[in-house]
Structures are given as C-alpha cells and as structure tokens.
Design a protein around this motif. Structure first.
Motif, PDB file in Angstrom:
ATOM      1  N   GLY A 198       0.805  -1.201   0.000  1.00  0.00           N
ATOM      2  CA  GLY A 198       0.000   0.000   0.000  1.00  0.00           C
ATOM      3  C   GLY A 198       0.842   1.256   0.000  1.00  0.00           C
ATOM      4  N   GLY A 199       2.161   1.113  -0.042  1.00  0.00           N
ATOM      5  CA  GLY A 199       3.038   2.264  -0.066  1.00  0.00           C
ATOM      6  C   GLY A 199       2.855   3.063  -1.328  1.00  0.00           C
ATOM      7  N   GLY A 200       3.319   4.297  -1.289  1.00  0.00           N
ATOM      8  CA  GLY A 200       3.132   5.146  -2.445  1.00  0.00           C
ATOM      9  C   GLY A 200       4.118   4.827  -3.531  1.00  0.00           C
ATOM     10  N   GLY A 201       4.264   5.785  -4.439  1.00  0.00           N
ATOM     11  CA  GLY A 201       5.228   5.592  -5.519  1.00  0.00           C
ATOM     12  C   GLY A 201       4.713   4.656  -6.574  1.00  0.00           C
ATOM     13  N   ASP A 202       5.430   3.568  -6.784  1.00  0.00           N
ATOM     14  CA  ASP A 202       5.151   2.664  -7.897  1.00  0.00           C
ATOM     15  C   ASP A 202       4.463   1.403  -7.374  1.00  0.00           C
ATOM     16  N   SER A 203       3.148   1.430  -7.242  1.00  0.00           N
ATOM     17  CA  SER A 203       2.422   0.297  -6.674  1.00  0.00           C
ATOM     18  C   SER A 203       2.440  -0.871  -7.636  1.00  0.00           C
ATOM     19  N   PRO A 204       2.427  -2.117  -7.111  1.00  0.00           N
ATOM     20  CA  PRO A 204       2.515  -3.293  -7.979  1.00  0.00           C
ATOM     21  C   PRO A 204       1.273  -3.501  -8.818  1.00  0.00           C
ATOM     22  N   LYS A 205       1.464  -4.012 -10.000  1.00  0.00           N
ATOM     23  CA  LYS A 205       0.369  -4.317 -10.909  1.00  0.00           C
ATOM     24  C   LYS A 205       0.621  -5.678 -11.524  1.00  0.00           C
ATOM     25  N   ALA A 206      -0.459  -6.417 -11.731  1.00  0.00           N
ATOM     26  CA  ALA A 206      -0.324  -7.731 -12.341  1.00  0.00           C
ATOM     27  C   ALA A 206       0.025  -7.572 -13.813  1.00  0.00           C
ATOM     28  N   ALA A 207       1.079  -8.249 -14.253  1.00  0.00           N
ATOM     29  CA  ALA A 207       1.479  -8.164 -15.653  1.00  0.00           C
ATOM     30  C   ALA A 207       2.377  -9.337 -15.987  1.00  0.00           C
ATOM     31  N   VAL A 208       2.266  -9.830 -17.203  1.00  0.00           N
ATOM     32  CA  VAL A 208       3.158 -10.892 -17.637  1.00  0.00           C
ATOM     33  C   VAL A 208       4.505 -10.298 -17.988  1.00  0.00           C
ATOM     34  N   THR A 209       5.513 -11.130 -17.975  1.00  0.00           N
ATOM     35  CA  THR A 209       6.841 -10.667 -18.369  1.00  0.00           C
ATOM     36  C   THR A 209       6.889 -10.498 -19.878  1.00  0.00           C
ATOM     37  N   ALA A 210       7.167  -9.309 -20.321  1.00  0.00           N
ATOM     38  CA  ALA A 210       7.241  -9.029 -21.751  1.00  0.00           C
ATOM     39  C   ALA A 210       8.295  -7.955 -21.966  1.00  0.00           C
ATOM     40  N   PRO A 211       8.893  -7.900 -23.149  1.00  0.00           N
ATOM     41  CA  PRO A 211       9.910  -6.885 -23.404  1.00  0.00           C
ATOM     42  C   PRO A 211       9.354  -5.479 -23.230  1.00  0.00           C
ATOM     43  N   SER A 212      10.133  -4.619 -22.598  1.00  0.00           N
ATOM     44  CA  SER A 212       9.693  -3.242 -22.377  1.00  0.00           C
ATOM     45  C   SER A 212      10.161  -2.313 -23.486  1.00  0.00           C
ATOM     46  N   GLY A 213      11.146  -2.741 -24.245  1.00  0.00           N
ATOM     47  CA  GLY A 213      11.721  -1.870 -25.261  1.00  0.00           C
ATOM     48  C   GLY A 213      12.883  -1.052 -24.740  1.00  0.00           C
ATOM     49  N   GLU A 214      13.128  -1.123 -23.432  1.00  0.00           N
ATOM     50  CA  GLU A 214      14.252  -0.391 -22.853  1.00  0.00           C
ATOM     51  C   GLU A 214      15.568  -1.089 -23.205  1.00  0.00           C
ATOM     52  N   LYS A 215      16.607  -0.299 -23.413  1.00  0.00           N
ATOM     53  CA  LYS A 215      17.908  -0.877 -23.742  1.00  0.00           C
ATOM     54  C   LYS A 215      18.567  -1.459 -22.491  1.00  0.00           C
ATOM     55  N   PRO A 216      19.291  -2.568 -22.640  1.00  0.00           N
ATOM     56  CA  PRO A 216      20.029  -3.111 -21.492  1.00  0.00           C
ATOM     57  C   PRO A 216      21.089  -2.121 -21.029  1.00  0.00           C
ATOM     58  N   VAL A 217      21.524  -2.280 -19.788  1.00  0.00           N
ATOM     59  CA  VAL A 217      22.584  -1.414 -19.269  1.00  0.00           C
ATOM     60  C   VAL A 217      23.892  -1.732 -19.987  1.00  0.00           C
ATOM     61  N   SER A 218      24.773  -0.765 -20.033  1.00  0.00           N
ATOM     62  CA  SER A 218      26.058  -0.972 -20.701  1.00  0.00           C
ATOM     63  C   SER A 218      27.206  -1.095 -19.713  1.00  0.00           C
ATOM     64  N   ALA A 219      26.972  -0.658 -18.462  1.00  0.00           N
ATOM     65  CA  ALA A 219      28.039  -0.690 -17.462  1.00  0.00           C
ATOM     66  C   ALA A 219      28.070  -2.039 -16.754  1.00  0.00           C
ATOM     67  N   LYS A 220      29.232  -2.350 -16.170  1.00  0.00           N
ATOM     68  CA  LYS A 220      29.385  -3.566 -15.375  1.00  0.00           C
ATOM     69  C   LYS A 220      30.204  -3.262 -14.135  1.00  0.00           C
ATOM     70  N   GLU A 221      29.886  -3.992 -13.063  1.00  0.00           N
ATOM     71  CA  GLU A 221      30.654  -3.901 -11.830  1.00  0.00           C
ATOM     72  C   GLU A 221      30.966  -5.321 -11.384  1.00  0.00           C
TER      73      GLU A 221
END
Length: 268
Positions: free
Chosen positions: A65-88
């Motif tokens: 019930g916290g604010g911000g980004d509340s959870p929503k039911a969704a299947v795993t699907a590509p978002s179109g966002e690029k993968p990160v390029s950095a590594k640690e």
C-alpha cells in the motif's frame, strides 16, 4: 477418441482419471539416485544458508500500500528499454530507478548468484560487494563462507578447494525465465525471478552429471548509491514443467556447449 451421434455432431471422450497432467506424466528414469541425492543436498544447503543470511534483515521500507510505484499484475514481456552498458565486478550495473529497472537488476543478479564464480571465495566476495546493500555485505559473506565448505564442494563433484577435477567441466548456470514485482515503493521493490538452473560436472569420468532444476528466487531490492542493491534473498522450488523425453546429450556435447555458449544481459 471421437464419437459421432445421430445428430451429426462429434463428441470427444476424454481419458479416464483426468486431473493434473503433472501428476500423471511419464517421468524419465535417466537420472541416477546418486545425482538426485547430490542435487537435493545442494538445494537444501543453499536454501538454508540464504535463509540464515536473511535472519533479522527482513525489515522493509516498502510496505504494501506504499506510495510511488504500486505493484500491478502483468506478464513478463519486453519493455523496449535498452540493457545497461556498465558492469561492476563482471555483473551488469547502472539499472534505471524504475520498476522495470528493478526487475532487470533482479534477473541479472540471479544469474550472478547462480554462477560458478560463487564457488571461488575471492570472486564470491567481489560479487557480493557489488550486489548487496553495504549494511548486509558482511552477513552474506560470513554465511556463504559457512555454506561453501570443502564438504559442500565434494558433494557437487568439485575438489575440496572448489577447483574442478582435471578433465571435467564444472557447470553452474542460472537462466531467468520471467520476473514479477510483488511489492514496490519509489526506492524499494520485491521481485520474484522464475529460473531454470544447470548444475554438475560434464565429462566422461563425471559421477555428478549436469542436471536441470527449476526454482523461484525472491529478492528485496533497495535503491542505494545510484543502483538497485539486494537487501534479502530467498529461494523455493518450482514451478517445474513436465520433463520431456529427449535424449540426454553426451558428456562431451555438454562440456562443449558450456564452453562455447555465453550468457546474456537481461533487460525487462
């Protein structure tokens, strides 16, 4: 079997004793009892170690019930966002401060924590220092040091010092199948990662052949120092699909595949 009636329609007779196809599926008898005992022992030991590491660390800033980004039911699907390029420490880093960024981080962290590098003390500590919130690093290191013992290494077929016996190829890989956020706020997220894993030794003289397992990892993440970091980590078995009837690959084929096929950077 299909039956016709005098109305011209077709009726289908289902097999008797229906129910869960997983319960009645034909199981493969290829795995030896010894390899089964080894895998079960490994899973039980790691789950116990991780559970111990999480004792006293379950407090969360992200209550339901916290604010911000509340959870929503969704299947795993590509978002179109690029993968990160950095590594640690060889692990993808610099994930976005978003719900999708948390899912990508959890998927990539699952791969790192299930890798063969975890059997090497120096590499394990480096991985933990890059993935865990600073306040929990010492706890994780101490607990996993107690889990990755000489006896544990022998159980998975390695030498007592964690090195691979000559002529064999050690396989420890985790592949995320999907991710799900179950709870989140602007700076915290609880993410479940459904995974398939490989563990064992590939080679003609192996007494611990490579086997496949299915499990779900739950990570509580916190936005710390400009990236998502792990606060707690737990694991449970399944969901597990019905095993197929494909012929198991030879030891040489498996060793060659592990050496030639690289991994991925996972983006939600």
């Amino acid at each position: 079997m299909s039956l016709g009636d005098d109305t011209g329609r077709t009726r289908t007779r289902l097999p008797e004793g229906g129910g869960d196809p997983y319960g009645g599926a034909r199981r493969s008898g290829r795995s030896s009892s010894r390899s089964l005992v080894t895998v079960v022992g490994v899973v039980v030991l790691l789950i116990a170690a991780i559970a111990f590491a999480n004792r006293g660390g379950g407090d969360s800033d992200g209550e339901e019930g916290g604010g911000g980004d509340s959870p929503k039911a969704a299947v795993t699907a590509p978002s179109g966002e690029k993968p990160v390029s950095a590594k640690e420490a060889g692990v993808p880093a610099g994930f976005p401060h978003t719900r999708q960024g948390a899912e990508s981080a959890a998927a990539n962290y699952a791969v790192a924590l299930g890798s063969g590098d975890m059997f090497n003390k120096a590499r394990r500590d480096t991985i933990l220092q890059s993935l865990i919130v600073p306040a929990r690093i010492a706890d994780f290191e101490a607990t996993l040091d107690k889990a990755y013992t000489p006896e544990f290494n022998k159980n998975v077929g390695l030498n007592e010092d964690g090195t691979t016996p000559q002529g064999l190829t050690f396989v420890s890989r985790t592949s995320p199948i999907g991710t799900k956020v179950t709870e989140s706020t602007s700076d915290t997220a609880t993410v479940e990662v459904w995974c398939s894993g490989l563990l064992g030794l590939a080679g003609e003289s192996s007494t611990s052949p490579v086997t496949n397992t299915w499990f779900t990892i739950t990570m509580q993440l916190q936005w710390t120092d400009g990236d998502w970091k792990i606060v707690t980590h737990s694991q449970k078995d399944g969901p597990t699909p019905v095993p197929g009837d494909k012929r198991a690959s030879s030891a040489d084929e498996m060793a060659k595949a592990v050496q030639e096929y690289g991994g991925f950077t996972y983006a939600r």
